[in-house]
Design a protein around this motif. Structure first.
Motif, mmCIF file in Angstrom:
data_model
loop_
_atom_site.group_PDB
_atom_site.id
_atom_site.type_symbol
_atom_site.label_atom_id
_atom_site.label_comp_id
_atom_site.label_asym_id
_atom_site.label_seq_id
_atom_site.Cartn_x
_atom_site.Cartn_y
_atom_site.Cartn_z
ATOM 1 N N PHE A 13 11.210 8.298 15.952
ATOM 2 C CA PHE A 13 9.803 8.329 16.369
ATOM 3 C C PHE A 13 9.191 6.933 16.311
ATOM 4 C CE2 PHE A 13 5.278 8.794 15.219
ATOM 5 C CZ PHE A 13 4.842 9.369 16.401
ATOM 6 N N TRP A 16 10.272 5.085 19.367
ATOM 7 C CA TRP A 16 9.558 5.565 20.560
ATOM 8 C C TRP A 16 8.133 5.053 20.562
ATOM 9 C CZ3 TRP A 16 5.346 8.958 21.009
ATOM 10 C CH2 TRP A 16 5.100 9.425 22.290
ATOM 11 N N ARG A 17 7.484 5.081 19.401
ATOM 12 C CA ARG A 17 6.089 4.659 19.280
ATOM 13 C C ARG A 17 5.930 3.165 19.520
ATOM 14 N NH1 ARG A 17 3.632 5.303 13.518
ATOM 15 N NH2 ARG A 17 4.750 3.362 13.311
ATOM 16 N N ARG A 20 5.173 1.770 23.315
ATOM 17 C CA ARG A 20 4.027 2.261 24.090
ATOM 18 C C ARG A 20 2.740 2.078 23.290
ATOM 19 N NH1 ARG A 20 6.339 6.229 26.200
ATOM 20 N NH2 ARG A 20 8.320 5.610 25.349
#
Length: 136
Positions: A13, A16-17, A20
């Motif tokens: 996570f 992924w964070r 963006r």
């Protein structure tokens, strides 16, 4: 030392964070949800319903949609952020003064964070590390 790949849900996570404008998109979504929730307030609390009720529900729904699009398609972040600011400001007139200003402010701040996010910028180094590296 060999670098082992991280395993688990939390490191995945975080990766992924990092790619963006997460906090801006999250604030935009929260602003839209807050405005939608104030539309469900009782008539004693409600200031005015909006233009036949449609725009009062349409603009916060667009705020939520734009926030999700920012999270899942950050390549178009500039368009989404400009549209998010305009839609957030539009809720001031159509949805209980923008969710009593809370949803309006969350949407505007989130959109500004998305607009200012730079994906190719290298991570910021702390001042202590820079001073230690420079001093003999």
């Amino acid at each position: 030392m060999s670098e082992r790949p991280r395993r688990g849900l939390r490191p995945a996570f975080r990766g992924w964070r990092a790619g963006r404008p997460f906090w801006g998109g999250l604030l935009l979504v929260l602003g839209g949800v807050e405005v939608l929730l104030t539309m469900k307030a009782s008539m004693k609390v409600m200031l005015h319903v909006g233009m036949q009720g449609v725009a009062g529900y349409l603009l916060p729904t667009l705020m939520v949609l734009l926030g999700l699009l920012v999270l899942f398609n950050p390549a178009q972040r500039l368009f989404y952020s400009i549209t998010g600011v305009l839609v957030s400001l539009g809720t001031w007139m159509t949805s209980n003064l923008g969710g009593f200003f809370v949803g309006l402010l969350l949407g505007v701040v989130g959109s500004c964070l998305v607009f200012g996010w730079l994906p190719d910028q290298e991570p910021r180094r702390f001042r202590r590390k820079v001073v230690k590296a420079v001093s003999p």
